[in-house]
Scaffold this motif. Sequence first.
Motif, PDB file in Angstrom:
ATOM      1  N   HIS A 590       0.828  -1.235   0.313  1.00  0.00           N
ATOM      2  CA  HIS A 590      -0.196  -0.013   0.063  1.00  0.00           C
ATOM      3  C   HIS A 590       0.964   1.183  -0.005  1.00  0.00           C
ATOM      4  O   HIS A 590       2.024   1.137   0.580  1.00  0.00           O
ATOM      5  N   ARG A 591       0.250   2.329  -0.722  1.00  0.00           N
ATOM      6  CA  ARG A 591       1.063   3.539  -0.778  1.00  0.00           C
ATOM      7  C   ARG A 591       1.484   4.141   0.510  1.00  0.00           C
ATOM      8  O   ARG A 591       2.316   4.779   0.629  1.00  0.00           O
ATOM      9  N   HIS A 592       0.477   4.111   1.340  1.00  0.00           N
ATOM     10  CA  HIS A 592       0.740   4.942   2.772  1.00  0.00           C
ATOM     11  C   HIS A 592       1.855   3.904   3.559  1.00  0.00           C
ATOM     12  O   HIS A 592       1.475   2.624   3.536  1.00  0.00           O
ATOM     13  N   ALA A 593       2.643   4.466   4.193  1.00  0.00           N
ATOM     14  CA  ALA A 593       3.522   3.740   5.173  1.00  0.00           C
ATOM     15  C   ALA A 593       3.495   4.639   6.523  1.00  0.00           C
ATOM     16  O   ALA A 593       4.620   5.177   7.024  1.00  0.00           O
ATOM     17  N   SER A 594       2.136   4.896   6.975  1.00  0.00           N
ATOM     18  CA  SER A 594       2.061   5.989   7.857  1.00  0.00           C
ATOM     19  C   SER A 594       2.828   5.534   9.242  1.00  0.00           C
ATOM     20  O   SER A 594       3.217   6.374  10.166  1.00  0.00           O
ATOM     21  N   HIS A 595       3.116   4.399   9.292  1.00  0.00           N
ATOM     22  CA  HIS A 595       3.470   3.786  10.851  1.00  0.00           C
ATOM     23  C   HIS A 595       5.059   4.238  10.713  1.00  0.00           C
ATOM     24  O   HIS A 595       5.868   3.829  11.754  1.00  0.00           O
ATOM     25  N   LEU A 596       5.719   4.772   9.824  1.00  0.00           N
ATOM     26  CA  LEU A 596       7.072   5.253   9.807  1.00  0.00           C
ATOM     27  C   LEU A 596       7.143   6.602  10.179  1.00  0.00           C
ATOM     28  O   LEU A 596       8.250   7.219   9.823  1.00  0.00           O
ATOM     29  N   PHE A 597       5.881   7.431  10.397  1.00  0.00           N
ATOM     30  CA  PHE A 597       6.117   8.807  11.000  1.00  0.00           C
ATOM     31  C   PHE A 597       7.384   8.915  12.036  1.00  0.00           C
ATOM     32  O   PHE A 597       7.781   9.950  11.894  1.00  0.00           O
ATOM     33  N   ALA A 598       7.591   8.159  12.813  1.00  0.00           N
ATOM     34  CA  ALA A 598       8.652   8.347  13.718  1.00  0.00           C
ATOM     35  C   ALA A 598      10.056   8.484  13.029  1.00  0.00           C
ATOM     36  O   ALA A 598      11.230   8.925  13.491  1.00  0.00           O
TER      37      ALA A 598
END
Length: 792
Positions: A590-598
Amino acid sequence: MSRTHTAAGQTLRYDRPATDWEREALPVGNGALSAVVFGGVARERLQLNEKSLWTGGPGSKEGYDHGNWPAPRPDALAEVRRIIDENGAMDPEDVAGRLGNPAYASTDGIPGFGNYQDFGELVLDVPDAPASPVGYRRGLDLTQALATVSYGDAREGEGEGPAGGETRFSREYFASHPAQVVAGRLAADRPGRISFTLGFTAARDGALVTAEGGRLVIRGVLADNGLVYEGQVQVLHDGGTRTDGDGRITVTGADSATFVLSAGTDYADSYPDYRGADPHARVTAIVDSAAAQPYEELRAAHVADHRALFDRARLDLGGRMPDVPTDRLLGSYTGGDSPADRALEALYFGYGRYLLIASSRPGSLPANLQGVWNNSNTPPWCGDYHTNINIQMNYWPAEPTNLAETAEPYQRFIEQLREPGRRTAESMFGTSGWVVHQNTNSYGFTGVHDWPTSFWMPEANGWLVQQLYEHYLFHHDEDFLRTRAYPAMKEAARFWLANLHTDPRDATLVVSPSYSPEQGAFTAGASISQQIVSDLLTNTLEAAEVLGGEDEFRTVLKAALDAVDPGLRIGSWGQLQEWKDDLDNPADTHRHASHLFALHPGRQIERGSAGAQAARVSLTARGDGGTGWSKAWKINFWARLGDGDHAAKMLAEQLRSSTLPNLWDTHPPFQIDGNFGATAGIAEMLLQSHSRSGVVDVLPALPGRWAGEGSYDGLRARGDFTVGVAWRQGAATEIRIVSGSGVTARLRSPLVAGPFRVERSDGRPADHTVRDGVLVLPTDAGEEYRITAQAA
C-alpha cells in the motif's frame, strides 16, 4: 548565508503552446492569486485562481456546522472504545456509523464543506496570427518567476525597412507579490504590430463582465454561499488605439501593451462568519496602483521580491542542461549518470521551491492540494486540505530550503483552526483542547464526515503543530515559540492528556479509536497515532522547558510520556509494526507507510538503531511503487536511513512515472504535495539536523550517481545554521556555515576525520574540537565559518 545565489539551468522551456491545463500549461502565482499560461499564438489563455474563492461554509445553502455532530452523543465514543477493548478491532463501517456525521449519510459529498473554485479565464484573441509561427518558444524562468512566449511572423512586404522580413513577438507574464497583481506585456520588434482583443470566460453562471476606460471588471456572487468575488483588468497600450465594449477590450496597431489584473472576495479567515469587506474598493486600489507604475518598475519590483527568496539556495549536481525542451528532457530521463539527468534533478529541486513561493505567501491561505492552481469548480478531493500528510508535506521544504516566510500562511491557518477546533473537542469528546480530523477547508471544518476510511484522525492536531515547533528549532525565535507555536502545541497536548485511553492489554496510554490511514480496521494504539501523540507531548515538554515556568504542566507531560505507548514495536518478521498487535502483511505494498512517521518527519528513530533497521524492513516490503506523494515520502524515508542510492532511486521513480511534462506532480491527477515532498527529500539527502543530539549531518545520504562533483549553498539546519557544501568523489571538500543565533555547532562529516582547517570569514582560525567524529564549533551570531580539507 548573506550572499544570494543564481543557479544555472533554472528554466522550463517548450517548443509549442500548451493544449492541456494539467500536463502542459505553466503556473505563476503570488500566494493568493495565480494564472496558468497556455502560450497560444492566435488565442492566449490565462486560467485564473483567487485562493479564497470557495463554496461551502457559513451561508451555504446546504447548511454548515464545521462538521460537528448535529446532536450530542455522550456515550458513542466510550462505546467504541469498549468494543475495541473487548474485541481488539472494529470494522471502519461500524465506527463510521457510530462516530461519523449522520448529516452526510444521505448526500453526495459533504454538505457545506465546499469546493475550491476556478475563477475563470482571461482570453486574448490575436487577429492575423501566424498559422505557422517561426521559432516558437514558451518558457518559465524560475529565477525571475517570469512566464514567457516568443515567436516570429515572416510576411512579405510588411513592416518598416526592407520589404518582407520577420517580426518577432514576445509576451511575458508574472504574478507580483508586492503589487498583488498578475501582469502581462505583449511586444514586438517592429512598431504597430500589437493587436488583440481581451475578454473573460466565466467559470460559472451569473458573473457580470463590463469594459470601460480600458478596464475589464468581473463581478459575481457564488450561488452556494453568497461569497462576493471581483476581478479587474486594466489594459494599457503604447501607440495604436483601444476600444471598449460588450465586455471586451480591443487594442489595435500598438507598439506594445500591458495589462494588470487583481481579484478578491469578501472572505476573511475569522471564525465564525468568515466574511469581511466587499472586495471592490480593495481590488480597485490595487489595480489603480499597479497601472500607475511604469511596467519596468512593476517587473523589477516583482523580480527583486521573488529573487530575495529563490536565490537564497543553490544546488549544483554536476549536471549540464541540454538544449532541448523540458518535456523531451523529462521523456529521456533514466535516473542514470548523464549530465542531462543531473540537470533535470536540480531543475526539479528549483521548481519545487518556485512552486512554494508562488503558492504560499503571507496574507494568503496556505497551499492546498493543488497549491493555488485549479481549473475546476469540483476539483479532486474538493481542492481541500488533507491533514493526514498532504498539507504538512506541502511545507516540508519551507525550513530546510530557506523559505521560512512561505510557511506563515500555514502557521496562521493552524491558529485559525483552534477556535472551531475547541468547539469540536467539547461537542464530540467532552474535553478541553482543540482538535481537527482528516479533512479541512477554508472555513474551519474541524469535525467529521462519514467516509469510513478517512473521516477520523484527531491526532492530526499533533502533526499540524509539529511544524510550528520545527520553525522554532530552525530559527531559535523564542518570541515565535512563546506567542504562536507553544499556545497551539499546549492546547493540542491538553486535548490528548484528556483523551488518551488506558489500554487494558498493558496499562499504557493509547489513542482509541485509532486508524492507520487507508489500512485495516480501527484498533487502539495504531503506530502512527502513538508516534504523533508521543512527538507532540515530547515537543511540548521541550518547548515548555525552553520558555520556563509551568512546573505543574511539565510534570503532567512527563508523567504522560512515561505512560504513553510510543508506537515503536518490532514485529515477527523484523518490521516496524503498523498496529500495536503484530498484524502486518509482508506482501502489503500500500502507498501509505504511515507507521514510519517516527522516522520522518518525526525524530524518534535514530539512524543505525534497531528501530531504523525495522523501518528499513517495513519500507523494503512496501516497495518502490505508489502515487506521487507516496514516492516523495519514500525519498525522505530512505534519506533518513542514510541510503542515498535508494533515495535517488525513489526520486527517479517520481520523475519517470509521477511527473507531468510541465513538471507538476501527479497522484494522479495533479496533486502538488509530491513536488514539495520530493524537494524536501533532496534537501534531506544533502543535510540533516533532526537528531535530538543536535548533530548536523553533512551529505548524510549522497547517492553514488551524484558523487562525482557538486555543491550547494543556502540550505538550513536546525540550530539556526545556514550551510553550504562542495564535494568531490563523494566526499565534502569544503563546508561553509553561518550561525544565526550563536549556538555551538556540532557537524558530522568524514571531512573532519582527516587534516582540515576551520577559519572565520576574515581568515582567522576558529576554535574547535573533534569528539567522536563530530566537529564541535562554538559560534558567534552572524559569523560565517569555513571548514576545508587539507592535504595530508
